[in-house]
Design a protein around this motif. Structure first.
Motif, PDB file in Angstrom:
ATOM      1  N   ALA A  97       0.725  -1.163  -0.090  1.00 22.60           N
ATOM      2  CA  ALA A  97      -0.015   0.187   0.047  1.00 22.60           C
ATOM      3  C   ALA A  97       0.824   1.200  -0.006  1.00 22.60           C
ATOM      4  O   ALA A  97       0.578   2.059  -0.706  1.00 22.60           O
ATOM      5  N   ALA A  98       1.748   1.320   0.736  1.00 20.63           N
ATOM      6  CA  ALA A  98       2.805   2.517   1.031  1.00 20.63           C
ATOM      7  C   ALA A  98       3.554   2.673  -0.554  1.00 20.63           C
ATOM      8  O   ALA A  98       3.536   3.646  -1.039  1.00 20.63           O
ATOM      9  N   LEU A  99       3.865   1.545  -1.284  1.00 20.93           N
ATOM     10  CA  LEU A  99       4.564   1.501  -2.469  1.00 20.93           C
ATOM     11  C   LEU A  99       3.683   2.257  -3.414  1.00 20.93           C
ATOM     12  O   LEU A  99       4.059   3.107  -4.286  1.00 20.93           O
ATOM     13  N   ARG A 100       2.096   1.711  -3.639  1.00 22.83           N
ATOM     14  CA  ARG A 100       1.464   2.498  -4.434  1.00 22.83           C
ATOM     15  C   ARG A 100       0.990   3.885  -4.268  1.00 22.83           C
ATOM     16  O   ARG A 100       0.901   4.385  -5.271  1.00 22.83           O
ATOM     17  N   ARG A 101       1.248   4.358  -3.054  1.00 27.33           N
ATOM     18  CA  ARG A 101       1.036   5.715  -2.700  1.00 27.33           C
ATOM     19  C   ARG A 101       2.183   6.383  -2.765  1.00 27.33           C
ATOM     20  O   ARG A 101       2.207   7.932  -2.700  1.00 27.33           O
ATOM     21  N   GLY A 102       3.483   5.904  -3.006  1.00 27.28           N
ATOM     22  CA  GLY A 102       4.705   6.494  -3.220  1.00 27.28           C
ATOM     23  C   GLY A 102       5.309   6.837  -2.034  1.00 27.28           C
ATOM     24  O   GLY A 102       5.844   7.931  -1.966  1.00 27.28           O
ATOM     25  N   VAL A 103       4.867   6.152  -0.873  1.00 29.46           N
ATOM     26  CA  VAL A 103       5.337   6.699   0.558  1.00 29.46           C
ATOM     27  C   VAL A 103       6.625   5.814   0.729  1.00 29.46           C
ATOM     28  O   VAL A 103       6.473   4.559   0.810  1.00 29.46           O
ATOM     29  N   PHE A 104       7.543   6.455   1.129  1.00 29.48           N
ATOM     30  CA  PHE A 104       8.999   5.731   1.253  1.00 29.48           C
ATOM     31  C   PHE A 104       9.476   5.938   2.568  1.00 29.48           C
ATOM     32  O   PHE A 104       9.157   7.498   3.330  1.00 29.48           O
ATOM     33  N   HIS A 105      10.128   5.190   3.450  1.00 31.48           N
ATOM     34  CA  HIS A 105      10.589   5.493   4.824  1.00 31.48           C
ATOM     35  C   HIS A 105      12.064   5.821   4.689  1.00 31.48           C
ATOM     36  O   HIS A 105      12.892   5.068   4.144  1.00 31.48           O
ATOM     37  N   ASP A 106      12.665   6.465   5.675  1.00 31.56           N
ATOM     38  CA  ASP A 106      13.990   6.782   6.343  1.00 31.56           C
ATOM     39  C   ASP A 106      14.399   6.548   7.557  1.00 31.56           C
ATOM     40  O   ASP A 106      13.886   7.439   8.527  1.00 31.56           O
ATOM     41  N   ARG A 107      14.961   5.405   7.805  1.00 31.27           N
ATOM     42  CA  ARG A 107      15.529   5.142   9.378  1.00 31.27           C
ATOM     43  C   ARG A 107      14.307   4.946  10.221  1.00 31.27           C
ATOM     44  O   ARG A 107      14.520   5.537  11.245  1.00 31.27           O
ATOM     45  N   VAL A 108      13.265   4.404  10.030  1.00 31.86           N
ATOM     46  CA  VAL A 108      12.177   4.401  10.819  1.00 31.86           C
ATOM     47  C   VAL A 108      12.075   3.201  11.750  1.00 31.86           C
ATOM     48  O   VAL A 108      12.631   2.023  11.353  1.00 31.86           O
ATOM     49  N   GLU A 109      12.328   3.278  13.153  1.00 35.07           N
ATOM     50  CA  GLU A 109      12.208   2.328  13.842  1.00 35.07           C
ATOM     51  C   GLU A 109      11.162   1.732  14.355  1.00 35.07           C
ATOM     52  O   GLU A 109      10.101   2.100  14.514  1.00 35.07           O
ATOM     53  N   MET A 110      11.186   0.129  14.064  1.00 34.22           N
ATOM     54  CA  MET A 110      10.033  -0.625  14.545  1.00 34.22           C
ATOM     55  C   MET A 110      10.433  -1.799  15.095  1.00 34.22           C
ATOM     56  O   MET A 110      11.551  -2.269  14.568  1.00 34.22           O
ATOM     57  N   THR A 111       9.505  -2.679  15.646  1.00 38.34           N
ATOM     58  CA  THR A 111       9.756  -4.060  16.131  1.00 38.34           C
ATOM     59  C   THR A 111       8.958  -5.057  14.951  1.00 38.34           C
ATOM     60  O   THR A 111       7.838  -4.864  14.763  1.00 38.34           O
ATOM     61  N   LEU A 112       9.857  -5.823  14.451  1.00 33.84           N
ATOM     62  CA  LEU A 112       9.524  -6.836  13.584  1.00 33.84           C
ATOM     63  C   LEU A 112       9.350  -8.179  14.019  1.00 33.84           C
ATOM     64  O   LEU A 112      10.214  -8.425  15.217  1.00 33.84           O
TER      65      LEU A 112
END
Length: 634
Positions: free
Chosen positions: A463-478
């Motif tokens: 969904a983020a790819l379709r909206r053209g939303v990209f992230h730069d060094r976002v911290e999250m727990t995977l």
């Protein structure tokens, strides 16, 4: 037969009885006639006499009874009787041809009479004219025969007696546009001959009649127009009469002129085209050779015409080989000087009367061969460059794959549909997947949240790819595949498409920062302890200059613990101990612990107060490799 046949002697007779009586009466009458006679009903023969049987060469009357009378008629007379005898009844004598059984015809005249009004009984009386017509024809065999022949001839026939026209036939009237045949009778022959041909008449008709072939002649029509003709003069034996037979060839002359004009135009066209055009016959001999062929082969047309085609298109053994019509072939052509050049040859079949020809179009393809050779070399060079570029790309790809495989961070690529296209080992290790299981999967199956309310749910990468939303060094727990979690630094970047207009996918970089977060937490704890502990702590370099000091040290030594001050000035003012000695111990053993007296400023006249002091030193390494020496005092 007088009176009403149906009422005889006051007795009423039936119609069949009446017809029977009429039939009997006429049958008796026919037996006494010297001419052929027939009794017919509805167009069919009921009876005939012996004379008719003999004239038609029929053996028995039964062979004719029941036959249609129209079947006995010949020539153009049959359609007259096919509709029955009612149409010709009462018309008087009619000329007629009757067919005999042996196929011959009998000339006669017939009269058809209706026996009773309203009935379909007819009496046919025929008179044989065979002998009479033979006599008439014999009598008219002389002049009548010639006149008929002349008048019925399709060509114009002019009979000339003693130099003057005595008769013209119907064809001459039509050809010369005469008002009538009599309009020329008595006129001299020169009247209808064009002045250009009067000299021909001066030779005399007797001399012209001796010519075996046809004579060219030009006639003059009644309206003064010229008429091209071919003529022949025939002399009648024993007389001074001649017959001039003329045939109109104006249409043929016009056609020949049209052919010559077309040939001239065609020749002009052939001489202007750039391709060589050659015509050959069945034996392979050249019949025509246009100007382009002269230029191409370097020879004149008269030199090429009559020569075999193998002189122009040589075979290995110089034999004459006829080309295949309708098929373009590449062939070696030979110029007059013997030099060869490549040519494209196409022949097509041509039928000229009984003669079979082939017309060939020959095109010099030297430039095309050069262009093809240049294109071939260019293609080979391009293929070589492509091959070299491919090897370079493979090398770069291998290097890139090696870099990706050696990278400590997890790197993964996805296409616009969110499908994983590549993943390095670090990424598969981080997420707990094997490389073969990851490629081709959707990114939402691989990336899952590891904490909070969304724990276990997929990360919305697609969904983020379709909206053209990209992230730069976002911290999250995977969350890994086995359910364990780790703290990650997540970065996504777009992959440009081949067209450069739309995003062709994304590269996702994941770094495990769990250990860093734990170190940061420990550092935070250490900083808290550093700030709140009751023991004095300082950090200095090998030169003894203080770079860090906690608040407890300032309370212990007083206001002299400023940054930039030295250890000797704040700690070893009242002791034999020195920083150099401590440093030597630290370098030698990695640990130094001393007890000594130190002074600190106080509010009294002497200005200083002595106190006992113990200290420990540790030599940790800094980020740049230099030693920093924290010291703890109490």
């Amino acid at each position: 037969m007088d009176g009403d046949p149906c009422n005889r002697g006051g007795k009423l007779l039936s119609p069949m009885t009446v017809l029977s009586q009429i039939y009997g009466s006429y049958r008796q009458l026919m037996g006494h006639l010297p001419d052929p006679a027939f009794l017919c009903q509805g167009g069919q023969i009921l009876a005939t006499n012996a004379v008719a049987l003999k004239a038609l060469r029929v053996r028995a009357e039964s062979d004719l009874i029941g036959q249609a009378f129209a079947d006995l008629t010949g020539g153009d007379y049959r359609p007259v009787f096919e509709g029955g005898l009612a149409e010709v009844a009462g018309e008087g004598m009619i000329p007629m041809l009757l067919l005999r059984t042996d196929g011959t015809q009998m000339e006669c005249e017939i009269r058809v009479t209706a026996l009773e009004p309203g009935s379909d009984l007819y009496f046919v009386h025929a008179r044989d004219l065979t002998e009479r017509m033979r006599t008439i024809r014999e009598v008219m065999a002389s002049e009548q025969r010639y006149r008929a022949l002349v008048d019925l001839a399709l060509d114009a026939m002019i009979v000339v007696s003693n130099g003057r026209i005595s008769m013209v036939n119907a064809s001459a009237v039509q050809v010369l546009c005469l008002p009538s045949a009599e309009s020329l009778v008595g006129q001299p022959l020169e009247r209808i001959i064009h002045p250009d041909y009067h000299a021909l008449l001066e030779l005399g008709l007797d001399a012209l009649s001796e010519e075996r072939g046809l004579l060219p002649l030009k006639l003059i029509t009644a309206d003064g127009a010229g008429l091209d003709a071919e003529a022949r003069v025939v002399a009648l034996p024993g007389t001074r009469t001649h017959v001039l037979e003329a045939r109109d060839i104006s249409a043929r002359v016009r056609a020949a002129e049209g052919v010559r004009e077309r040939e001239a135009r065609l020749k002009g066209i052939l001489n202007t085209v750039a391709d060589a055009i050659v015509t050959i016959d069945e034996a392979g001999l050249v019949q025509s050779f246009n100007m382009a062929a002269e230029r191409m082969f370097g020879m004149r047309a008269d030199e090429a015409i009559g020569a075999p085609i193998s002189r122009l298109l040589p075979e290995p053994d110089d034999n004459v080989v006829l080309p295949i019509p309708g098929v373009e072939l590449e062939h070696s052509a030979r110029r007059a000087d013997g030099s060869l050049f490549p040519a494209a040859v196409t022949f097509s079949a041509l039928r000229l009367g009984r003669q079979s020809l082939q017309t060939g179009v020959i095109r010099d393809i030297t430039d095309r061969r050069r262009a093809e050779e240049a294109e071939r070399r260019y293609t080979e060079d391009l293929e070589r460059q492509v091959e070299e570029r491919t090897r370079e790309l493979l090398r770069l790809t291998q290097e890139s794959r090696s870099v990706l495989n050696a990278a400590g961070d997890g790197i993964l690529g996805i296409n616009p549909d969110g499908i994983i296209t590549f993943a390095n080992p670090a990424m598969t290790d981080l997420l707990g997947w094997s490389p073969g299981d990851v490629i081709g999967r959707s990114a939402v199956e691989v990336f899952r949240h590891g904490d909070g309310a969304r724990a276990g749910q997929p990360v919305r990468v697609k969904a983020a790819l379709r909206r053209g939303v990209f992230h730069d060094r976002v911290e999250m727990t995977l969350m890994r595949r086995n359910g364990s979690t780790f703290i990650a630094e997540y970065t996504s970047s777009p992959i440009p498409s081949v067209q450069g207009e739309e995003v062709g996918g994304a590269v996702v970089v994941v770094r495990d920062i769990t250990e860093r977060r734990m170190v940061e937490e420990r550092l935070n704890i250490a900083a808290t302890v550093f700030e709140t502990t009751a023991e004095g702590i300082l950090v200095c370099g090998p030169d003894g200059i203080i770079t860090v000091a906690n608040p407890a040290l300032a309370r212990i030594v007083g206001g002299t613990a400023e940054l930039g001050n030295t250890v000797d000035r704040i700690l070893f003012t009242a002791s034999d101990c020195s920083w150099d000695a401590v440093l030597e111990t630290l370098v030698r053993t990695g640990h130094a612990e001393e007890e000594f007296w130190a002074e600190r400023p106080v509010c009294r006249p002497s200005g200083r107060l002595g106190y006992p002091f113990s200290g420990r030193g540790y030599p940790p390494r800094g980020a740049g490799g230099q030693r920093y020496h924290p010291a703890q005092a109490g």
